[in-house]
Design a protein around this motif. Sequence first.
Motif, PDB file in Angstrom:
ATOM      1  N   ALA A  30       0.834  -1.201   0.000  1.00  0.00           N
ATOM      2  CA  ALA A  30       0.000   0.000   0.000  1.00  0.00           C
ATOM      3  C   ALA A  30       0.873   1.257   0.000  1.00  0.00           C
ATOM      4  O   ALA A  30       0.532   2.266  -0.629  1.00  0.00           O
ATOM      5  CB  ALA A  30      -0.935  -0.006   1.208  1.00  0.00           C
ATOM      6  N   THR A  31       2.011   1.180   0.668  1.00  0.00           N
ATOM      7  CA  THR A  31       2.945   2.309   0.695  1.00  0.00           C
ATOM      8  C   THR A  31       3.523   2.552  -0.689  1.00  0.00           C
ATOM      9  O   THR A  31       3.563   3.692  -1.149  1.00  0.00           O
ATOM     10  CB  THR A  31       4.076   2.049   1.719  1.00  0.00           C
ATOM     11  N   PHE A  32       3.966   1.490  -1.361  1.00  0.00           N
ATOM     12  CA  PHE A  32       4.469   1.635  -2.735  1.00  0.00           C
ATOM     13  C   PHE A  32       3.426   2.315  -3.609  1.00  0.00           C
ATOM     14  O   PHE A  32       3.730   3.239  -4.360  1.00  0.00           O
ATOM     15  CB  PHE A  32       4.820   0.274  -3.352  1.00  0.00           C
ATOM     16  N   ASP A  33       2.194   1.844  -3.502  1.00  0.00           N
ATOM     17  CA  ASP A  33       1.128   2.374  -4.344  1.00  0.00           C
ATOM     18  C   ASP A  33       0.932   3.872  -4.107  1.00  0.00           C
ATOM     19  O   ASP A  33       0.847   4.650  -5.059  1.00  0.00           O
ATOM     20  CB  ASP A  33      -0.169   1.613  -4.089  1.00  0.00           C
ATOM     21  N   LEU A  34       0.879   4.284  -2.867  1.00  0.00           N
ATOM     22  CA  LEU A  34       0.660   5.708  -2.585  1.00  0.00           C
ATOM     23  C   LEU A  34       1.894   6.561  -2.893  1.00  0.00           C
ATOM     24  O   LEU A  34       1.764   7.684  -3.369  1.00  0.00           O
ATOM     25  CB  LEU A  34       0.204   5.899  -1.141  1.00  0.00           C
ATOM     26  N   LEU A  35       3.079   6.034  -2.632  1.00  0.00           N
ATOM     27  CA  LEU A  35       4.287   6.799  -2.957  1.00  0.00           C
ATOM     28  C   LEU A  35       4.419   6.999  -4.460  1.00  0.00           C
ATOM     29  O   LEU A  35       4.891   8.042  -4.916  1.00  0.00           O
ATOM     30  CB  LEU A  35       5.541   6.110  -2.409  1.00  0.00           C
ATOM     31  N   ASP A  36       3.985   6.006  -5.225  1.00  0.00           N
ATOM     32  CA  ASP A  36       4.097   6.066  -6.682  1.00  0.00           C
ATOM     33  C   ASP A  36       2.993   6.892  -7.342  1.00  0.00           C
ATOM     34  O   ASP A  36       3.046   7.128  -8.549  1.00  0.00           O
ATOM     35  CB  ASP A  36       4.090   4.653  -7.277  1.00  0.00           C
ATOM     36  N   HIS A  37       2.008   7.315  -6.579  1.00  0.00           N
ATOM     37  CA  HIS A  37       0.880   8.083  -7.116  1.00  0.00           C
ATOM     38  C   HIS A  37       0.660   9.351  -6.289  1.00  0.00           C
ATOM     39  O   HIS A  37      -0.271   9.414  -5.471  1.00  0.00           O
ATOM     40  CB  HIS A  37      -0.388   7.218  -7.159  1.00  0.00           C
ATOM     41  N   PRO A  38       1.500  10.363  -6.511  1.00  0.00           N
ATOM     42  CA  PRO A  38       1.407  11.582  -5.694  1.00  0.00           C
ATOM     43  C   PRO A  38       0.066  12.308  -5.806  1.00  0.00           C
ATOM     44  O   PRO A  38      -0.389  12.885  -4.810  1.00  0.00           O
ATOM     45  CB  PRO A  38       2.564  12.447  -6.186  1.00  0.00           C
ATOM     46  N   LYS A  39      -0.569  12.272  -6.957  1.00  0.00           N
ATOM     47  CA  LYS A  39      -1.866  12.940  -7.078  1.00  0.00           C
ATOM     48  C   LYS A  39      -2.928  12.256  -6.217  1.00  0.00           C
ATOM     49  O   LYS A  39      -3.754  12.911  -5.584  1.00  0.00           O
ATOM     50  CB  LYS A  39      -2.315  13.007  -8.534  1.00  0.00           C
TER      51      LYS A  39
END
Length: 176
Positions: free
Chosen positions: A159-168
């Motif tokens: 979940a962290t990877f996903d949010l870090l990779d999607h700043p918007k």
Amino acid sequence: DGELFQPGKRDEELAQQLELGNSLVIGFSGEARIKKGLAIQLLAFEKVAAQRDVVFLMVGGVRSGEDQELLKVFQRKNPALKIKMIPHLSVDLMPLYYRLMDLFWMPSLRDGMPNALLEAMACEKAVLATPVGGIVDLLDHPDIGRMVPAGDVSALAEATFDLLDHPKERQAMGQA
């Protein structure tokens, strides 16, 4: 305190003092202890740091005893990981630290309704937490935060990877 805890600009002088550089900052606030998911946070951070340029900013100190020993052992085994430990701060300084964070973690194993989670949300930080105690009531919609199963290191890291990779998406979540 909605007048104190609100979004604002990142304090670049503080970021420089903490040697954050251009790294993404994962944050946690509160007394770091096993019931707050300390071991899960450290292991998930290890996974994330292996693939991303990140700093783990932990504000609030570590409880003595087994919690402190856990952190010491982990840091001895992982000396290259960028973990910044900040002792307990007065409440008026906390918004400065939340504003440094790109993502806020609260992966408690058991909890009530953590003030730190409310504070991070008031500062418009995207949050990842676990569905325990009052957290379930705070994050009752996926647009305002994400929940991962308590104790699940891999789920927290993914979940962290996903949010870090999607700043918007991170920004939208914080604003929601």
